[in-house]
Design an enzyme around this catalytic site. Structure first.
Site, mmCIF file in Angstrom:
data_model
loop_
_atom_site.group_PDB
_atom_site.id
_atom_site.type_symbol
_atom_site.label_atom_id
_atom_site.label_comp_id
_atom_site.label_asym_id
_atom_site.label_seq_id
_atom_site.Cartn_x
_atom_site.Cartn_y
_atom_site.Cartn_z
ATOM 1 N N THR A 138 1.313 -1.328 -0.063
ATOM 2 C CA THR A 138 -0.093 0.000 -0.190
ATOM 3 C C THR A 138 0.603 0.966 -0.022
ATOM 4 O O THR A 138 1.918 1.184 0.443
ATOM 5 C CB THR A 138 -0.936 -0.146 1.164
ATOM 6 O OG1 THR A 138 0.081 0.016 2.213
ATOM 7 C CG2 THR A 138 -1.921 -0.978 1.315
ATOM 8 N N GLU A 187 -5.303 -2.763 -1.884
ATOM 9 C CA GLU A 187 -6.272 -4.408 -1.345
ATOM 10 C C GLU A 187 -7.495 -4.733 -2.339
ATOM 11 O O GLU A 187 -7.331 -5.571 -2.155
ATOM 12 C CB GLU A 187 -7.103 -4.201 -0.108
ATOM 13 C CG GLU A 187 -5.727 -3.867 0.925
ATOM 14 C CD GLU A 187 -5.252 -2.136 1.441
ATOM 15 O OE1 GLU A 187 -5.284 -1.547 0.232
ATOM 16 O OE2 GLU A 187 -5.323 -1.979 2.079
ATOM 17 N N LYS A 241 -15.218 16.795 11.677
ATOM 18 C CA LYS A 241 -16.180 16.555 12.734
ATOM 19 C C LYS A 241 -15.994 17.874 13.520
ATOM 20 O O LYS A 241 -15.315 18.366 13.997
ATOM 21 C CB LYS A 241 -15.951 15.221 13.931
ATOM 22 C CG LYS A 241 -17.572 14.572 14.306
ATOM 23 C CD LYS A 241 -17.176 13.884 14.875
ATOM 24 C CE LYS A 241 -18.248 13.525 14.973
ATOM 25 N NZ LYS A 241 -18.513 11.787 16.092
ATOM 26 N N TRP A 245 -20.272 16.379 10.258
ATOM 27 C CA TRP A 245 -19.152 15.311 9.501
ATOM 28 C C TRP A 245 -19.277 16.483 9.093
ATOM 29 O O TRP A 245 -20.382 17.030 7.760
ATOM 30 C CB TRP A 245 -19.427 13.976 9.243
ATOM 31 C CG TRP A 245 -19.759 13.283 10.221
ATOM 32 C CD1 TRP A 245 -21.002 12.628 10.710
ATOM 33 C CD2 TRP A 245 -17.998 12.568 11.267
ATOM 34 N NE1 TRP A 245 -19.873 11.771 11.645
ATOM 35 C CE2 TRP A 245 -18.492 11.805 11.849
ATOM 36 C CE3 TRP A 245 -16.379 13.261 10.657
ATOM 37 C CZ2 TRP A 245 -17.144 11.095 11.985
ATOM 38 C CZ3 TRP A 245 -16.172 12.843 11.609
ATOM 39 C CH2 TRP A 245 -15.829 11.674 12.574
HETATM 40 P P1 ADP Z 1 -3.584 4.737 0.201
HETATM 41 O O1 ADP Z 1 -4.227 3.655 0.731
HETATM 42 O O2 ADP Z 1 -1.888 4.297 0.497
HETATM 43 O O3 ADP Z 1 -3.727 5.802 -0.364
HETATM 44 P P2 ADP Z 1 -3.624 3.167 -2.571
HETATM 45 O O4 ADP Z 1 -3.892 3.872 -3.583
HETATM 46 O O5 ADP Z 1 -4.527 1.911 -1.931
HETATM 47 O O6 ADP Z 1 -3.099 3.158 -1.437
HETATM 48 O O7 ADP Z 1 -5.470 4.061 -2.061
HETATM 49 C C1 ADP Z 1 -6.831 4.194 -1.954
HETATM 50 C C2 ADP Z 1 -7.429 4.960 -1.810
HETATM 51 O O8 ADP Z 1 -7.302 5.812 -1.938
HETATM 52 C C3 ADP Z 1 -8.914 4.754 -1.136
HETATM 53 O O9 ADP Z 1 -9.814 3.786 0.238
HETATM 54 C C4 ADP Z 1 -9.379 6.245 -1.389
HETATM 55 O O10 ADP Z 1 -9.887 7.084 -0.260
HETATM 56 C C5 ADP Z 1 -8.734 7.217 -2.365
HETATM 57 N N1 ADP Z 1 -9.162 6.938 -3.403
HETATM 58 C C6 ADP Z 1 -8.995 6.225 -4.343
HETATM 59 N N2 ADP Z 1 -9.394 6.279 -5.859
HETATM 60 C C7 ADP Z 1 -10.408 6.931 -4.854
HETATM 61 C C8 ADP Z 1 -12.337 7.964 -5.864
HETATM 62 N N3 ADP Z 1 -11.884 7.764 -7.293
HETATM 63 N N4 ADP Z 1 -12.041 9.139 -4.946
HETATM 64 C C9 ADP Z 1 -12.121 8.841 -3.950
HETATM 65 N N5 ADP Z 1 -11.276 8.696 -3.505
HETATM 66 C C10 ADP Z 1 -10.463 7.684 -4.033
#
Ligand code: ADP
Length: 543
Positions: free
Chosen positions: A185, A330, A440, A445
């Site tokens: 990640t 994931e 918050k 929120w």
């Molecule tokens: P990290 O968790 O370290 O940022 P990832 O690349 O796996 O690595 O990122 C996943 C996260 O990115 C998601 O859980 C979400 O919060 C955000 N994300 C991915 N695509 C979108 C999207 N289209 N809109 C909003 N958030 C997004």
């Protein structure tokens, strides 16, 4: 009774075999680290991947050994991918923008036996090499280079290694549940954790991403994955492209707007994929150069929320359809994609556009739900209003992290994503925020994403981020961090006035801080954690 149909394991080698039989002459255009272009094809990629598989075999590796890559999107990197996974080894893609200590941590955690790297990362590799006791071979993804050899005597050169090798290699008939690749990640929210994909999950994910309601890949497309191969396998595009027979343009290290516009125009790219920060730069460059991005029919925006103003600009100025998608390391990564249904075509344009702001609905193979508590199973209604913890399950969703034996799932088998979202009656999911980025304020929120979407639509800002700042009365209040566009004289009051009538008054940020640059992580996403560290107390100082 068992069905009478053939069983064939779903293997990554079958993707490249398909590409070489049915799409051998389809072009793979690749920008090298020195800016030069290499013209290759699926046929050539397949032959070299077999040559490289022979190299790996001659090193004596056994099934499931880890081979790491530290490289940009280019043809050699693509060849190593198929050579590694096709021969039963695990391709561990590494994000070169991590800190050296993090690189050492994940290479050792993965027990990588070989480190393959692009020339640009030579110094980085030299600086950490002593901390990597398990790495037996270092391979530079290039031809022989005397300077590199002198600086790094034990280094091997990819072109030399494959040159004398046979292009015959019998891909092993593996169990489809065997691991094929490993990705950590990006760590925007904590220590990197390894996600270990299988051949089966990768092939099923490819089927799903090719669908018309997903990325809509076909053998008529030329795709440009701007999203790096070290960022969740470039969203699986190198696999899906082999499956669909797409031509590909691999952009190498130059991901600035000008370079991308040039690649799109010169090589007639039809579909490009990347995170919002990339598109922001590309839009500016296209406007400055006068390019119409004529060939570009679609672009996929994911990894962070796509601001509506960005999708609007692509549509109005460049007649390009923006496909919004959500996912994470994931989830391989595609979890949901936003495409309309037939009934939505009857809506007027602004209503359609409104629907397309959300992240979208899952393809077959994935299911989503929202719950009241983290890691619980108290499902909330799908009414488009209730906001809850987003959970997901499916064929290409993680079950447990690499080297960690406990499951990552809820008691009833769902993965809690750490995102907050709504889901409407039609299954369209809209992310409100990462649970830790939500603000918050006095018990209510506020979504930082919603505020960012408004602010970025202002013509005089280039980049924005909204964070929660600690507040003595309201606990937290939103603060907008903004980078002005070149030569802009915009003031805090004018930006704040821009929010009026677009959002409830109490949700308007308390403060605007102008900065020269906003920190982004290895995958191009804003590092809100860092911003919170610097500006999180700014409202306390004021009191
Ligand atoms: P990290 O968790 O370290 O940022 P990832 O690349 O796996 O690595 O990122 C996943 C996260 O990115 C998601 O859980 C979400 O919060 C955000 N994300 C991915 N695509 C979108 C999207 N289209 N809109 C909003 N958030 C997004």
């Amino acid at each position: 009774m068992i069905g009478n149909m053939m069983f064939q394991p779903l293997l990554i080698s079958s993707l490249i075999e398909h590409a070489v039989i049915y799409h051998a002459d389809t072009a793979i255009i690749s920008k090298n680290t020195d800016g030069s272009i290499t013209h290759s094809s699926w046929g050539q990629i397949a032959r070299n991947s077999k040559r490289f598989a022979n190299v790996l075999q001659s090193f004596g590796f056994t099934v499931s050994d880890r081979i790491a890559t530290l490289a940009w999107n280019n043809h050699r990197h693509l060849e190593t991918w198929y050579g590694i996974s096709g021969s039963g080894l695990i391709c561990h893609t590494i994000n070169p923008r991590l800190f050296p200590e993090q690189l050492t941590y994940i290479i050792n955690d993965a027990n990588d036996k070989t480190l393959i790297f692009d020339k640009t990362f030579l110094n980085l590799v030299l600086s950490i090499k002593k901390t990597l006791p398990y790495v037996e071979y270092f391979i530079c993804l290039d031809g022989y280079d005397e300077k590199i050899q002198t600086a790094f005597p034990e280094v091997l050169f990819y072109d030399e290694l494959i040159e004398g090798q046979s292009a015959d290699f019998e891909w092993p008939e593996l169990d489809e549940s065997k691991a094929s690749s490993l990705c950590y990640t990006s760590g925007t929210t904590g220590h990197p954790k390894g996600v270990l994909y299988s051949h089966r999950s990768t092939v099923l994910h490819s089927y799903a991403t090719c669908l018309p309601d997903s990325f809509n890949f076909s053998a008529q497309d030329r795709i440009l994955p701007v999203v790096p191969m070290f960022h969740v396998n470039a969203w699986g595009t190198p696999y899906a492209a082999a499956m669909a027979g797409c031509s590909m343009v691999l952009p190498g290290p130059m991901l600035d707007g000008e370079s991308l516009v040039q690649l799109i125009d010169e090589y007639q790219v039809t579909n490009a994929l990347g995170v919002p920060t990339i598109w922001q730069g590309l839009l500016t460059a296209a406007r400055n150069s006068g390019s119409q991005l004529k060939s570009l029919q679609r672009n996929v925006v994911g990894g962070a929320a796509c601001p509506p103003s960005m999708a609007q600009a692509f549509k109005d100025e460049f007649q390009c359809e923006t496909i919004h998608a959500w996912g994470m390391t994931e989830t391989s990564p595609v979890g949901v994609i936003n495409q309309l249904k037939a009934k939505h075509l009857e809506l007027d344009e602004s209503e359609q556009f409104q629907l397309r702001f959300s992240q979208g609905r899952p393809p077959f193979g994935v299911n989503i739900r929202i719950c009241g508590q983290e890691n619980s199973n108290d499902e909330l209604p799908r009414n488009g209003h209730a906001t809850g913890h987003l959970q997901i399950k499916g064929h290409w969703i993680v079950e447990s992290y690499f080297n960690q034996f406990s499951h990552a799932l809820t008691e009833d088998g769902w993965f809690d994503t750490g995102d907050m979202a709504t889901i409407n009656q039609d299954g369209y999911m809209a992310i409100s925020d990462r649970s830790k980025d939500l603000i918050k304020s006095g018990g209510e929120w506020i979504s930082s994403v919603e505020l960012e979407n408004i602010a970025i639509a202002h013509p005089e800002v280039d980049m924005v981020a909204v964070i929660a700042a600690v507040h003595p009365k309201w606990d937290e209040r939103p603060v907008l961090i903004a980078k002005k566009s070149a030569s802009s004289q915009i003031t805090e009051d004018k930006i704040l006035a821009f929010f009026t009538d677009k959002i409830a008054k109490w949700q308007i940020p308390d403060k605007v801080i102008f900065v020269d640059s906003i920190p982004v992580g290895g995958t191009g996403k804003v590092l809100k954690k860092d911003l919170r560290e610097v500006y999180g107390s700014v409202l306390l100082a004021k009191e």
